[in-house]
Design an enzyme around this catalytic site. Sequence first.
Site, PDB file in Angstrom:
ATOM      1  N   ARG A  49      59.604 -74.693 -27.985  1.00  0.00           N
ATOM      2  CA  ARG A  49      58.353 -74.323 -28.664  1.00  0.00           C
ATOM      3  C   ARG A  49      58.045 -75.289 -29.820  1.00  0.00           C
ATOM      4  NH1 ARG A  49      58.797 -67.698 -28.614  1.00  0.00           N
ATOM      5  NH2 ARG A  49      57.614 -67.445 -26.689  1.00  0.00           N
ATOM      6  N   LYS A 223      61.894 -55.884 -19.761  1.00  0.00           N
ATOM      7  CA  LYS A 223      60.764 -55.131 -20.314  1.00  0.00           C
ATOM      8  C   LYS A 223      59.886 -54.595 -19.184  1.00  0.00           C
ATOM      9  CE  LYS A 223      60.642 -58.643 -23.760  1.00  0.00           C
ATOM     10  NZ  LYS A 223      59.787 -59.774 -24.070  1.00  0.00           N
ATOM     11  N   GLY A 373      60.130 -66.103 -22.415  1.00  0.00           N
ATOM     12  CA  GLY A 373      61.104 -66.814 -23.240  1.00  0.00           C
ATOM     13  C   GLY A 373      62.468 -66.897 -22.574  1.00  0.00           C
ATOM     14  N   GLY A 397      54.832 -62.720 -23.243  1.00  0.00           N
ATOM     15  CA  GLY A 397      53.857 -61.629 -23.269  1.00  0.00           C
ATOM     16  C   GLY A 397      52.434 -62.149 -23.156  1.00  0.00           C
TER      17      GLY A 397
HETATM   18  P1  ADP Z   1      61.334 -62.934 -20.357  1.00  0.00           P
HETATM   19  O1  ADP Z   1      61.712 -63.249 -21.793  1.00  0.00           O
HETATM   20  O2  ADP Z   1      61.599 -64.075 -19.440  1.00  0.00           O
HETATM   21  O3  ADP Z   1      59.950 -62.372 -20.262  1.00  0.00           O
HETATM   22  P2  ADP Z   1      62.569 -60.324 -20.563  1.00  0.00           P
HETATM   23  O4  ADP Z   1      62.589 -60.492 -22.040  1.00  0.00           O
HETATM   24  O5  ADP Z   1      61.691 -59.285 -19.989  1.00  0.00           O
HETATM   25  O6  ADP Z   1      62.287 -61.755 -19.862  1.00  0.00           O
HETATM   26  O7  ADP Z   1      64.023 -59.983 -20.038  1.00  0.00           O
HETATM   27  C1  ADP Z   1      65.114 -60.852 -20.238  1.00  0.00           C
HETATM   28  C2  ADP Z   1      66.373 -60.075 -20.329  1.00  0.00           C
HETATM   29  O8  ADP Z   1      66.502 -59.203 -19.228  1.00  0.00           O
HETATM   30  C3  ADP Z   1      67.608 -60.948 -20.298  1.00  0.00           C
HETATM   31  O9  ADP Z   1      68.222 -60.897 -21.557  1.00  0.00           O
HETATM   32  C4  ADP Z   1      68.485 -60.331 -19.220  1.00  0.00           C
HETATM   33  O10 ADP Z   1      69.843 -60.223 -19.603  1.00  0.00           O
HETATM   34  C5  ADP Z   1      67.874 -58.966 -19.040  1.00  0.00           C
HETATM   35  N1  ADP Z   1      68.121 -58.404 -17.706  1.00  0.00           N
HETATM   36  C6  ADP Z   1      67.815 -58.942 -16.516  1.00  0.00           C
HETATM   37  N2  ADP Z   1      68.226 -58.146 -15.509  1.00  0.00           N
HETATM   38  C7  ADP Z   1      68.807 -57.081 -16.079  1.00  0.00           C
HETATM   39  C8  ADP Z   1      69.459 -55.910 -15.571  1.00  0.00           C
HETATM   40  N3  ADP Z   1      69.580 -55.695 -14.265  1.00  0.00           N
HETATM   41  N4  ADP Z   1      69.935 -55.025 -16.470  1.00  0.00           N
HETATM   42  C9  ADP Z   1      69.817 -55.242 -17.780  1.00  0.00           C
HETATM   43  N5  ADP Z   1      69.221 -56.322 -18.324  1.00  0.00           N
HETATM   44  C10 ADP Z   1      68.729 -57.228 -17.484  1.00  0.00           C
HETATM   45 MG    MG Z   2      62.364 -62.045 -23.437  1.00  0.00          MG
END
Ligand code: ADP
Ligand code: MG
Length: 422
Positions: A49, A223, A373, A397
């Site tokens: 970033r 999320k 992220g 987001g």
């Molecule tokens: P991004 O930042 O790419 O939008 P999120 O913030 O929604 O993604 O989610 C990322 C997190 O989700 C990671 O820290 C990962 O460890 C967690 N995660 C992925 N799969 C699972 C799971 N099955 N159970 C718990 N946490 C998970």
């Molecule tokens: Mg995230």
Amino acid sequence: MTGSDRSGPATLDDLLAVGIRGRHVLVRCDLNVPLEDSGGTVQIGDDSRITASAVTLGRLVAAGARIVVVAHLGRPKGAPDPALSLRPVAERLAAILGRPVHCAQDTVGHSAQSLATNLGDGELLVLENVRFEAAETATDPQLRANLASALAALADPNGGFVGYVDDAFGAVHRAHASVLEIASLLPNYAGDLVVREVGQLDRLAGQGGEIARPYAVVLGGSKVADKIGVIERLLPQVDHLLVGGGMCYTFLTAMGYEVGTSLLEPSLVQTCRELLARAGQKIVLPRDLVVADRIAPDAVTSIVAADRIAPGTMGLDIGPATRAVFAELLSRAGTVFWNGPMGVFELEPFAAGTKAVATAIAGADAFTVVGGGDSAAAIHAFGFDPDRFSHISTGGGASLEYLEGRVLPGLSVLAGPIHAVD
Ligand code: ADP
Ligand code: MG
């Protein structure tokens, strides 16, 4: 220029055309980088970033502007928190730009005022974390407007800011003082990063040409609630919607399966049931999973069919059969959007699913966009060459909400009336 003949926001080119040497410019950047605690000292993780922000800032430096950068880091509780100071980020920015960067001890206080006043041509000042000010995120618009006024006044002794540049794509979905209210106080411009992000995401929405098919969307991460909305919106457009990560367990529950102690959003089960009924074959759920009794690097793992998760165990990655199905669909796709890791990729036993998806997307002969992220961090952590993806968004987001077709406060305020500048 008045810009009356155009509908989009004014851009950096428009601002540079005004002539800004010696004039103050306020720039909202997204410098919200992940911090890693390595033995007591906080270090910057993925700095992409900061690198992405350096493009707009570098152009303003070259034009001789006096640049005041406003940004946030993490989620301080509306009060100073030394652990979330922007100082180390300002130092990294200085290293990337190859020039000194001043760093204020506050956001709109004495330090910020005096450093802003004394900036030389082509010099940069990074204000302290704007979320140290409770007004930044206040729900009361009057409080936010007061902070915006204080920001806008930082250049008053020198004739005021010639413009406000929003380059913080990752924050455009926030109705915050340094994103929304400030943009209506000053002549506003979209920075290069915001223009590039919006352009790439518009391609995913089919603007500027047909979407190359098949169009595959991969969603994961933790999320769940944040991502159901984008599914509703994208479902009619996509050919395949691959669901992994923490969000798949709400879908598997909707299928009637036991999910043990996996992540689950009970209030969304019915929504998932309806989506599945509507989507036909488009939604592709995992057929097998990596399960464990706890999230730990030395957890004992096993691979089970998606309808065979035992009580007391949790699904932490997609299994090998699922990886093969996902990789096959992705390698044949013409367009791919990926948001959210397939498992707890930070830990080796649960990284293979995310790695498999990243590998398939990197190898696909397709227009490929990665948002989020943690997804971007996974790509960097696994050592992929970022150039193997068409676009890695700096906004998680924000990119989801943009694709959902929502009105984003930070963008709609820019697309508003374009101010005459002289
Ligand atoms: P991004 O930042 O790419 O939008 P999120 O913030 O929604 O993604 O989610 C990322 C997190 O989700 C990671 O820290 C990962 O460890 C967690 N995660 C992925 N799969 C699972 C799971 N099955 N159970 C718990 N946490 C998970
Ligand atoms: Mg995230």
